[in-house]
Write a protein that holds these residues in place. Structure first.
Motif, short mmCIF file in Angstrom:
data_model
loop_
_atom_site.label_atom_id
_atom_site.label_comp_id
_atom_site.label_asym_id
_atom_site.label_seq_id
_atom_site.Cartn_x
_atom_site.Cartn_y
_atom_site.Cartn_z
N UNK A 67 -18.07 -37.46 8.14
CA UNK A 67 -18.14 -37.81 9.57
C UNK A 67 -19.56 -37.67 10.12
N UNK A 68 -20.30 -36.68 9.65
CA UNK A 68 -21.65 -36.41 10.14
C UNK A 68 -22.67 -36.83 9.09
N UNK A 69 -23.83 -37.27 9.54
CA UNK A 69 -24.94 -37.61 8.65
C UNK A 69 -26.22 -37.02 9.21
N UNK A 70 -26.91 -36.25 8.37
CA UNK A 70 -28.20 -35.69 8.75
C UNK A 70 -29.30 -36.53 8.12
N UNK A 71 -30.38 -36.72 8.85
CA UNK A 71 -31.52 -37.47 8.33
C UNK A 71 -32.79 -36.93 8.97
N UNK A 72 -33.91 -37.28 8.37
CA UNK A 72 -35.19 -36.83 8.90
C UNK A 72 -36.21 -37.96 8.87
N UNK A 73 -37.11 -37.92 9.82
CA UNK A 73 -38.24 -38.85 9.87
C UNK A 73 -39.49 -37.99 9.89
N UNK A 74 -40.13 -37.86 8.73
CA UNK A 74 -41.29 -36.98 8.64
C UNK A 74 -42.46 -37.49 9.47
N UNK A 75 -42.56 -38.78 9.66
CA UNK A 75 -43.65 -39.33 10.47
C UNK A 75 -43.49 -38.97 11.95
N UNK A 76 -42.22 -38.82 12.38
CA UNK A 76 -41.96 -38.51 13.79
C UNK A 76 -41.66 -37.02 14.01
N UNK A 77 -41.70 -36.24 12.93
CA UNK A 77 -41.40 -34.81 13.05
C UNK A 77 -40.04 -34.59 13.71
N UNK A 78 -39.07 -35.37 13.29
CA UNK A 78 -37.77 -35.33 13.94
C UNK A 78 -36.65 -35.32 12.91
N UNK A 79 -35.61 -34.54 13.18
CA UNK A 79 -34.40 -34.55 12.39
C UNK A 79 -33.25 -34.99 13.28
N UNK A 80 -32.31 -35.71 12.68
CA UNK A 80 -31.20 -36.28 13.43
C UNK A 80 -29.87 -35.80 12.87
N UNK A 81 -28.87 -35.83 13.71
CA UNK A 81 -27.50 -35.58 13.27
C UNK A 81 -26.61 -36.64 13.91
N UNK A 82 -26.19 -37.61 13.10
CA UNK A 82 -25.27 -38.63 13.58
C UNK A 82 -23.86 -38.09 13.41
N UNK A 83 -23.13 -38.02 14.50
CA UNK A 83 -21.78 -37.45 14.49
C UNK A 83 -20.78 -38.53 14.88
N UNK A 84 -19.92 -38.88 13.94
CA UNK A 84 -18.89 -39.89 14.17
C UNK A 84 -17.51 -39.25 14.14
N UNK A 85 -16.54 -39.98 14.66
CA UNK A 85 -15.14 -39.52 14.66
C UNK A 85 -15.03 -38.08 15.16
N UNK A 86 -15.65 -37.83 16.28
CA UNK A 86 -15.69 -36.46 16.81
C UNK A 86 -14.31 -35.96 17.18
N UNK A 87 -14.13 -34.67 16.98
CA UNK A 87 -12.85 -34.00 17.25
C UNK A 87 -13.08 -32.89 18.28
N UNK A 88 -12.03 -32.49 18.99
CA UNK A 88 -12.21 -31.38 19.95
C UNK A 88 -12.77 -30.12 19.29
N UNK A 89 -12.44 -29.88 18.04
CA UNK A 89 -12.95 -28.69 17.36
C UNK A 89 -14.43 -28.78 17.02
N UNK A 90 -15.06 -29.92 17.25
CA UNK A 90 -16.51 -30.04 17.10
C UNK A 90 -17.25 -29.55 18.34
N UNK A 91 -16.53 -29.22 19.38
CA UNK A 91 -17.14 -28.73 20.62
C UNK A 91 -17.89 -27.43 20.36
N UNK A 92 -19.17 -27.42 20.70
CA UNK A 92 -20.03 -26.25 20.45
C UNK A 92 -21.42 -26.53 20.99
N UNK A 93 -22.23 -25.50 20.99
CA UNK A 93 -23.67 -25.68 21.18
C UNK A 93 -24.26 -25.91 19.79
N UNK A 94 -25.02 -26.98 19.66
CA UNK A 94 -25.61 -27.36 18.38
C UNK A 94 -27.09 -26.98 18.38
N UNK A 95 -27.49 -26.31 17.31
CA UNK A 95 -28.86 -25.83 17.17
C UNK A 95 -29.51 -26.46 15.93
N UNK A 96 -30.77 -26.79 16.05
CA UNK A 96 -31.51 -27.13 14.84
C UNK A 96 -32.39 -25.96 14.48
#
Length: 123
Positions: A67-96
Motif C-alpha cells: 500500500x505504501x511506497x517510499x522513495x528518495x530524490x537525492x538531487x532534491x534532498x527529499x524523501x517521499x512516502x506514497x500512501x494508497x488504500x489508506x485505512x483508519x488504523x493508519x491514522x497517526x503523526x508521521x515522522x521522517x
C-alpha cells in the motif's frame, strides 16, 4: 544544523491516498538512510518504511506492504512516502528520520528526526 521538515499530511477518507514529503537540509543526504515512522495516540512510535543510502533499497512494515511506497530524490534532498488504500488504523503523526550510512527499522538507529505531520483517515 540538520533539519527535516515533513509535509503533505491531512484528513482523508478510507481508501484514498496521500503523499508525504520530507525535505532535508544540513547533511549530505545521499549518505543517510531515510525512514518513516508513525505514532498514534497512546501508542509507541513504530517503523513504517526505510530507503537505504545512495542505492535506495527499501524495507516496509508488514502492515503497509503493498500500500505504501517510499522513495528518495537525492538531487532534491527529499524523501517521499506514497500512501494508497489508506485505512483508519493508519491514522497517526508521521515522522521522517535520518540514519547515517544505514537503514534501520528501529527508532534508536536514527540520529535526526522531523517534527511530524498528522495523517487522519476517517469517514
Amino acid at each position: 544544523q540538520v533539519q527535516l521538515v515533513e509535509s503533505g499530511g491531512g484528513l482523508v477518507q478510507p481508501g484514498e491516498s496521500l503523499k508525504l514529503s520530507c525535505a532535508a537540509s544540513g547533511l549530505t543526504f545521499s549518505r543517510f538512510g531515510m525512514g518513516w515512522f508513525r505514532q498514534a495516540p497512546g501508542k509507541e512510535r513504530e517503523f513504517v518504511a526505510v530507503v537505504s543510502p545512495s542505492v535506495g533499497g527499501t524495507n516496509y512494515a508488514d502492515s503497509v506492504k503493498g500500500r505504501f511506497t517510499i522513495s528518495r530524490d537525492n538531487a532534491k534532498y527529499t524523501v517521499y512516502l506514497q500512501m494508497n488504500s489508506l485505512k483508519p488504523e493508519d491514522t497517526a503523526v508521521y515522522y521522517c528520520a535520518a540514519a547515517f550510512f544505514s537503514a534501520p527499522v528501529v527508532t534508536t538507529g536514527y540520529r535526526f528526526w522531523g517534527q511530524g505531520t498528522q495523517v487522519t483517515v476517517s469517514s
